[in-house]
Design a protein around this motif. Structure first.
Motif, PDB file in Angstrom:
ATOM      1  N   ALA A 137       0.851  -1.200   0.000  1.00  8.35           N
ATOM      2  CA  ALA A 137       0.000   0.000   0.000  1.00  8.35           C
ATOM      3  C   ALA A 137       0.885   1.248   0.000  1.00  8.35           C
ATOM      4  O   ALA A 137       0.615   2.210  -0.724  1.00  8.35           O
ATOM      5  CB  ALA A 137      -0.921  -0.017   1.217  1.00  8.35           C
ATOM      6  N   GLY A 138       1.966   1.214   0.798  1.00  3.43           N
ATOM      7  CA  GLY A 138       2.890   2.353   0.842  1.00  3.43           C
ATOM      8  C   GLY A 138       3.516   2.604  -0.518  1.00  3.43           C
ATOM      9  O   GLY A 138       3.585   3.743  -0.983  1.00  3.43           O
ATOM     10  N   ILE A 139       3.947   1.525  -1.174  1.00  2.00           N
ATOM     11  CA  ILE A 139       4.573   1.662  -2.490  1.00  2.00           C
ATOM     12  C   ILE A 139       3.579   2.261  -3.475  1.00  2.00           C
ATOM     13  O   ILE A 139       3.904   3.145  -4.260  1.00  2.00           O
ATOM     14  CB  ILE A 139       5.074   0.291  -2.983  1.00  2.00           C
ATOM     15  N   LEU A 140       2.326   1.801  -3.403  1.00  2.00           N
ATOM     16  CA  LEU A 140       1.319   2.306  -4.341  1.00  2.00           C
ATOM     17  C   LEU A 140       1.061   3.797  -4.125  1.00  2.00           C
ATOM     18  O   LEU A 140       0.908   4.549  -5.087  1.00  2.00           O
ATOM     19  CB  LEU A 140       0.023   1.507  -4.198  1.00  2.00           C
ATOM     20  N   VAL A 141       1.031   4.221  -2.865  1.00  2.00           N
ATOM     21  CA  VAL A 141       0.861   5.655  -2.591  1.00  2.00           C
ATOM     22  C   VAL A 141       2.031   6.424  -3.219  1.00  2.00           C
ATOM     23  O   VAL A 141       1.839   7.445  -3.893  1.00  2.00           O
ATOM     24  CB  VAL A 141       0.800   5.926  -1.066  1.00  2.00           C
ATOM     25  N   GLY A 142       3.248   5.871  -3.042  1.00  2.00           N
ATOM     26  CA  GLY A 142       4.427   6.497  -3.636  1.00  2.00           C
ATOM     27  C   GLY A 142       4.296   6.604  -5.150  1.00  2.00           C
ATOM     28  O   GLY A 142       4.599   7.646  -5.740  1.00  2.00           O
ATOM     29  N   VAL A 143       3.799   5.529  -5.777  1.00  2.00           N
ATOM     30  CA  VAL A 143       3.647   5.523  -7.230  1.00  2.00           C
ATOM     31  C   VAL A 143       2.672   6.606  -7.663  1.00  2.00           C
ATOM     32  O   VAL A 143       2.913   7.351  -8.619  1.00  2.00           O
ATOM     33  CB  VAL A 143       3.169   4.134  -7.712  1.00  2.00           C
ATOM     34  N   ILE A 144       1.551   6.722  -6.941  1.00  2.00           N
ATOM     35  CA  ILE A 144       0.541   7.727  -7.313  1.00  2.00           C
ATOM     36  C   ILE A 144       1.140   9.129  -7.229  1.00  2.00           C
ATOM     37  O   ILE A 144       1.000   9.937  -8.152  1.00  2.00           O
ATOM     38  CB  ILE A 144      -0.682   7.612  -6.388  1.00  2.00           C
ATOM     39  N   VAL A 145       1.835   9.402  -6.124  1.00  2.00           N
ATOM     40  CA  VAL A 145       2.420  10.736  -5.950  1.00  2.00           C
ATOM     41  C   VAL A 145       3.424  11.022  -7.070  1.00  2.00           C
ATOM     42  O   VAL A 145       3.390  12.074  -7.715  1.00  2.00           O
ATOM     43  CB  VAL A 145       3.096  10.847  -4.563  1.00  2.00           C
ATOM     44  N   ALA A 146       4.299  10.040  -7.337  1.00  3.03           N
ATOM     45  CA  ALA A 146       5.324  10.234  -8.363  1.00  3.03           C
ATOM     46  C   ALA A 146       4.691  10.453  -9.732  1.00  3.03           C
ATOM     47  O   ALA A 146       5.095  11.343 -10.485  1.00  3.03           O
ATOM     48  CB  ALA A 146       6.259   9.031  -8.393  1.00  3.03           C
ATOM     49  N   LEU A 147       3.648   9.675 -10.042  1.00  2.00           N
ATOM     50  CA  LEU A 147       2.980   9.794 -11.333  1.00  2.00           C
ATOM     51  C   LEU A 147       2.374  11.173 -11.506  1.00  2.00           C
ATOM     52  O   LEU A 147       2.542  11.825 -12.542  1.00  2.00           O
ATOM     53  CB  LEU A 147       1.850   8.772 -11.416  1.00  2.00           C
ATOM     54  N   LEU A 148       1.652  11.614 -10.488  1.00  2.00           N
ATOM     55  CA  LEU A 148       0.987  12.918 -10.584  1.00  2.00           C
ATOM     56  C   LEU A 148       2.031  14.023 -10.698  1.00  2.00           C
ATOM     57  O   LEU A 148       1.841  14.981 -11.447  1.00  2.00           O
ATOM     58  CB  LEU A 148       0.077  13.137  -9.371  1.00  2.00           C
ATOM     59  N   THR A 149       3.156  13.855  -9.984  1.00  2.00           N
ATOM     60  CA  THR A 149       4.212  14.870 -10.065  1.00  2.00           C
ATOM     61  C   THR A 149       4.775  14.949 -11.480  1.00  2.00           C
ATOM     62  O   THR A 149       4.901  16.040 -12.049  1.00  2.00           O
ATOM     63  CB  THR A 149       5.354  14.525  -9.087  1.00  2.00           C
ATOM     64  N   VAL A 150       5.097  13.776 -12.045  1.00  2.36           N
ATOM     65  CA  VAL A 150       5.681  13.781 -13.387  1.00  2.36           C
ATOM     66  C   VAL A 150       4.702  14.389 -14.394  1.00  2.36           C
ATOM     67  O   VAL A 150       5.079  15.201 -15.236  1.00  2.36           O
ATOM     68  CB  VAL A 150       6.077  12.350 -13.796  1.00  2.36           C
ATOM     69  N   THR A 151       3.436  13.995 -14.280  1.00  2.00           N
ATOM     70  CA  THR A 151       2.445  14.543 -15.201  1.00  2.00           C
ATOM     71  C   THR A 151       2.334  16.059 -15.025  1.00  2.00           C
ATOM     72  O   THR A 151       2.270  16.803 -16.012  1.00  2.00           O
ATOM     73  CB  THR A 151       1.075  13.876 -14.959  1.00  2.00           C
ATOM     74  N   ALA A 152       2.334  16.502 -13.783  1.00  2.00           N
ATOM     75  CA  ALA A 152       2.252  17.945 -13.522  1.00  2.00           C
ATOM     76  C   ALA A 152       3.457  18.659 -14.136  1.00  2.00           C
ATOM     77  O   ALA A 152       3.307  19.705 -14.782  1.00  2.00           O
ATOM     78  CB  ALA A 152       2.195  18.198 -12.021  1.00  2.00           C
ATOM     79  N   LEU A 153       4.641  18.067 -13.971  1.00  2.00           N
ATOM     80  CA  LEU A 153       5.847  18.668 -14.551  1.00  2.00           C
ATOM     81  C   LEU A 153       5.706  18.784 -16.069  1.00  2.00           C
ATOM     82  O   LEU A 153       6.064  19.800 -16.665  1.00  2.00           O
ATOM     83  CB  LEU A 153       7.084  17.833 -14.204  1.00  2.00           C
ATOM     84  N   GLY A 154       5.179  17.737 -16.686  1.00  2.00           N
ATOM     85  CA  GLY A 154       4.974  17.755 -18.130  1.00  2.00           C
ATOM     86  C   GLY A 154       4.040  18.883 -18.539  1.00  2.00           C
ATOM     87  O   GLY A 154       4.289  19.607 -19.512  1.00  2.00           O
TER      88      GLY A 154
END
Lengths: 433, 410
Positions: B286-303
């Motif tokens: 569950a912790g890893i998945l939360v990390g994945v969501i945060v990282a994904l949204l960050t990368v998309t936001a950066l884009g």
């Protein structure tokens, strides 16, 4: 020419630092996540005995009678009688009969409290078959197996605990109530996965005490554990005459012809037992898988890890889209400059190459940061409460893969933008200047 | 707000716009599924065990080998453990809900001649289980002292076929009762294990989870009136007030060592620790998945930030012209916000289809249930919000472009 493109790329990267940083960061994060999980998958699906695994086989028959639950696969172990029958046939180049049980161990005449390690009961071939490394002494002989000799091999760990790491060959170890002479001490040996044990946790430790199968049947009588039973055993832990699976075999077969012969032998055995009424199913449930096939069948890579690998790959794809978009923005913003170069005689190919060099450079930078993120990610994995945590380290192969993947990804991402840039019409751009 | 100019601008940046839409779609799809996976893990970690979790401690002694006095030893130990200050109940239990290691399971049948068992259950054996674990009885009664048999006696009885030595009664969970006898009163019903063991239901408990193999039905457990000793692999379980648990463990271990210093303590822990260990990998995932969501949204936001900045820079002159022709700062701001909203919406629509596809893949490969509709709006809202946040910076910069730019050459 390449040096010139590199110079141009460096200048262009310096000119727009924010955009450059965004791209490098996106690729680094993608590579970091992807490589962390791929490294774990790579380590978990590794070959525990490279060069040898293709000659090691795990024979299975299905003694369960009646078969419950309509299973189409045999259990991962056998009952005592089937295992002994196969063992006594001596059809393989080498063979080891194995079971594992907890046992109380102490030094005679010592005040130390007893320990409760696992004992692996096996036969002499176990050590040469699996290339088990010895610190002192050696394994026991086939003679010792035949004569139920009271000898034992102990792990480096147990040797450290009991003898402070000294050469303990010849010392006496009290295993439950029997005195066993230590004939060998292993070097630290942690096969990962613990391939020879079909029902342990995949990445757990190997046993601390190794003793001849024949003698340990006597020493630890009543303490053996069944994987499963289809009839209640006559008494708990006393499984030699019970309808329980708890013993298994590994065989070494050095040529394809021998493998075929052994498979036929196994089928015949299962069919004979079925016709005798002892087995419910015959050769349909007989299997002879080699080591790697067996490990794959067992699913040695945990489902969670595979899921993480999928997630990370999807993540890298998103980072790729991101990089394409940003590169496109970067190249097209320089349309004017490209127009000038085209007007001065640069070919489309030259522009294309120049753009790709720039993309590759970004990939290299991203790979560098991605490598650092991978190291960080693997450190995080090592903090996880999973049994494979200690394995998570980056080896040379995966280190190289990191950079190949980073540069490859960014070159791929650079393709469309570079193509677009090389199609810039020079005249139109010059007019706008 | 007029949409036509925005659409016609986007048509001139087809490749870039498509890339952004694809990125948003993929992010949306993965976020939907990741949130769903987190929900699944949390739900699993939250499963009720049916016992008084915060009041229990477990002590297991490695007592390998059958000794003739195992039964007497167990009685002595139990008597001594009862004396410890703060201990309310003491029991002997072979296994606890949600713990690794072995478990005893058997197939229950409604008819002794059935080919296949009706349901696979896990059986809890030992003495004084119900009051010690704090399992809630909802019908019937606990075992009486006369109903217990020793494990050895039961084994011997099975061998000789003498049914008198076998347990005659059992307690089942409500979930199991409903599975075995739907709509009927389970009290007094009989179920069979093999041909020989017939067990009459004398009690029903609200809930009692099985140790592992949760896939076979997490609440399918029964209790059998069988006396266990440590030699059979059982543990002592002590019930006490939550704040006394550590002290009780220490006192109990000292007492047991004192009674026989020759035994090895294999396990000493509170039940909370046991449960945490059992669900550790779920928590980590569950912790890893939360990390994945945060990282994904960050990368998309950066884009989005990168592309929006590029577009703003490219259209500086156009913006200047619009401003000179009377557009307010608000108009410019809203233009870029609407543009982003449109792109995000296209991406989300595509992402929903993709999320459904990913879920189908997971369903076939990881035995997950179908993605409930509730998770789709979660992904959509997350991406709309991220998009608007990311575009705000570049859009404000665009709004700040002065009209005088229109009069200058580039």
């Amino acid at each position: 020419m390449f040096a010139y493109y590199l110079d141009l790329a460096l200048r262009s990267l310096k000119r727009n630092r924010v955009l450059t940083a965004l791209m490098v960061l996106a690729i680094a994060v993608g590579i970091g996540a992807c490589m962390t999980t791929l490294t774990v998958v790579h380590l978990l699906s590794g070959d525990p005995l490279p060069g040898k695994s293709s000659t090691l086989f795990f024979p299975q028959v299905d003694p369960e009678n009646p078969v419950v639950g309509g299973s189409t696969e045999p259990r991962p172990a056998m009952d005592y009688r089937s295992a002994m029958d196969l063992w006594n046939a001596h059809r393989a180049d080498r063979q080891a009969i194995i079971t594992s049980s907890p046992v109380k161990v102490r030094l005679p005449d010592s005040g130390q409290p007893p320990l409760l390690p696992s004992m692996l009961s096996t036969s002499a071939d176990f050590f040469p078959m699996f290339d088990v490394p010895f610190q002192y002494g050696s394994g026991w002989s086939a003679d010792d197996d035949a004569h139920h000799a009271r000898v034992a091999v102990i792990s480096a760990d147990l040797n450290q605990k009991l003898f402070g790491g000294a050469n303990s060959v010849g010392r006496i170890l009290r295993v439950r109530d029997a005195d066993m002479r230590i004939v060998g001490v292993l070097k630290p040996w942690r096969p990962t996965p613990l391939f020879y044990d079909p029902w342990s946790q995949n990445f757990s430790k190997s046993e601390d005490v190794f003793a001849p199968f024949t003698s340990s049947m006597e020493i630890n009588k009543g303490n053996f554990q069944a994987y499963t039973c289809w009839h209640v055993p006559p008494s708990m832990g006393d499984l030699q005459n019970a309808d329980c699976v708890w013993v298994w075999l590994w065989v070494e077969l050095d040529s394809p012809a021998k493998v075929r012969d052994y498979a036929r032998f196994l089928d015949d055995y299962a069919n004979t037992q079925k016709s005798l009424g002892r087995f419910a199913v015959g050769s349909e449930h007989a299997r002879l898988r080699d080591l790697m096939t067996w490990l794959t069948y067992r699913g040695q890579v945990p489902g969670d890890v595979r899921l993480q690998a999928w997630l990370a790959s999807a993540f890298l794809v998103i980072c790729l889209f991101n990089a394409v978009g940003l590169l496109l923005a970067k190249f097209l913003r320089r349309s004017g400059e490209i127009g000038v170069r085209r007007a001065l005689g640069a070919s489309r190919g030259a522009i294309f190459a120049q753009c790709l060099v720039e993309a590759g450079l970004i990939g290299l930078l991203g790979g560098g940061f991605g490598w650092l993120l991978t190291l960080f990610g693997l450190w995080l994995v090592r903090q996880q409460p999973v049994d494979y945590a200690h394995l998570a380290h980056l080896d040379t192969a995966m280190f190289l893969v990191t950079f190949v993947l980073a540069v490859g990804t960014s070159l791929l991402a650079g393709l469309i933008p570079a193509l677009r840039a090389s199609r810039v019409v020079p005249g139109w751009q010059l007019k706008a200047l | 707000m007029e949409l036509r100019p925005i659409l016609s601008t986007l048509r001139r940046h087809k490749v870039t716009a498509c890339l952004l839409i694809l990125e948003i779609a993929l992010t949306c799809a993965i976020v939907c599924n990741a949130v769903f996976l987190i929900g699944q893990r949390l739900q699993r970690m939250d499963m009720p065990s049916g016992i008084a979790e915060h009041e229990l401690v477990q002590i297991q002694l490695g007592h390998i080998g059958k000794s003739p006095d195992a039964k007497a030893q167990t009685e002595t130990d139990l008597a001594a453990l009862r004396q410890i200050a703060g201990v309310r109940q003491v029991g002997v239990v072979e296994e606890l809900p949600f713990s690794y290691g072995g478990s005893s399971n058997s197939g229950l049948m409604l008819d002794p001649h059935q080919q296949q068992p009706t349901v696979n259950v896990s059986q809890y054996m030992g003495q004084n289980i119900l009051p010690t674990l704090g399992v809630r009885l909802v019908a019937g009664r606990d075992f009486g002292p006369g109903e217990y048999v020793d494990l050895d006696t039961a084994m011997a009885a099975l061998k000789t076929g003498d049914t008198k030595g076998l347990p005659q009664t059992m307690i089942v969970t409500r979930a199991l009762a409903e599975r075995m006898w739907p709509g009927k009163d389970p009290l007094g019903q009989t179920a069979y294990v093999g041909k020989d063991i017939a067990l009459r239901v004398i009690g029903v408990v609200a809930s009692l989870a099985r140790p592992n193999m949760l896939r076979m039905g997490p609440q399918y457990s029964v209790m059998w009136p069988i006396h266990m000793t440590l030699a059979d692999g059982a543990s002592y379980v002590l019930r006490t007030a939550p704040q006394d648990r550590e002290a009780v463990i220490k006192a109990a271990v000292a007492k047991l060592k004192q009674l026989d210093p020759n035994r090895v303590v294999v396990t000493k822990r509170t039940y909370d620790e046991a449960r945490r260990e059992f669900f550790a990998s779920d928590r980590a995932m569950a912790g890893i998945l939360v990390g994945v969501i945060v990282a994904l949204l960050t990368v998309t936001a950066l884009g989005i930030v990168g592309l929006a900045s590029f577009w703003v820079g490219q259209r500086r002159r156009t913006i200047g012209v619009r401003r000179a022709l009377g557009a307010t700062r608000g108009d410019i701001l809203r233009y870029f916000q609407t543009e982003n909203f449109l792109l995000a919406t296209f991406g989300i629509v595509l992402g929903m289809a993709l999320a459904y596809g990913i879920n189908l893949f997971l369903m076939t490969h990881y035995e997950l249930p179908r993605l409930p509709g509730i998770y789709f709006p979660v992904g959509a809202l997350a991406l709309w919000a991220i998009g608007q946040l990311a575009v705000l910076g570049p859009a404000l910069r665009a709004a700040a472009v002065p009209p005088v730019v229109a009069t200058r050459s580039v």
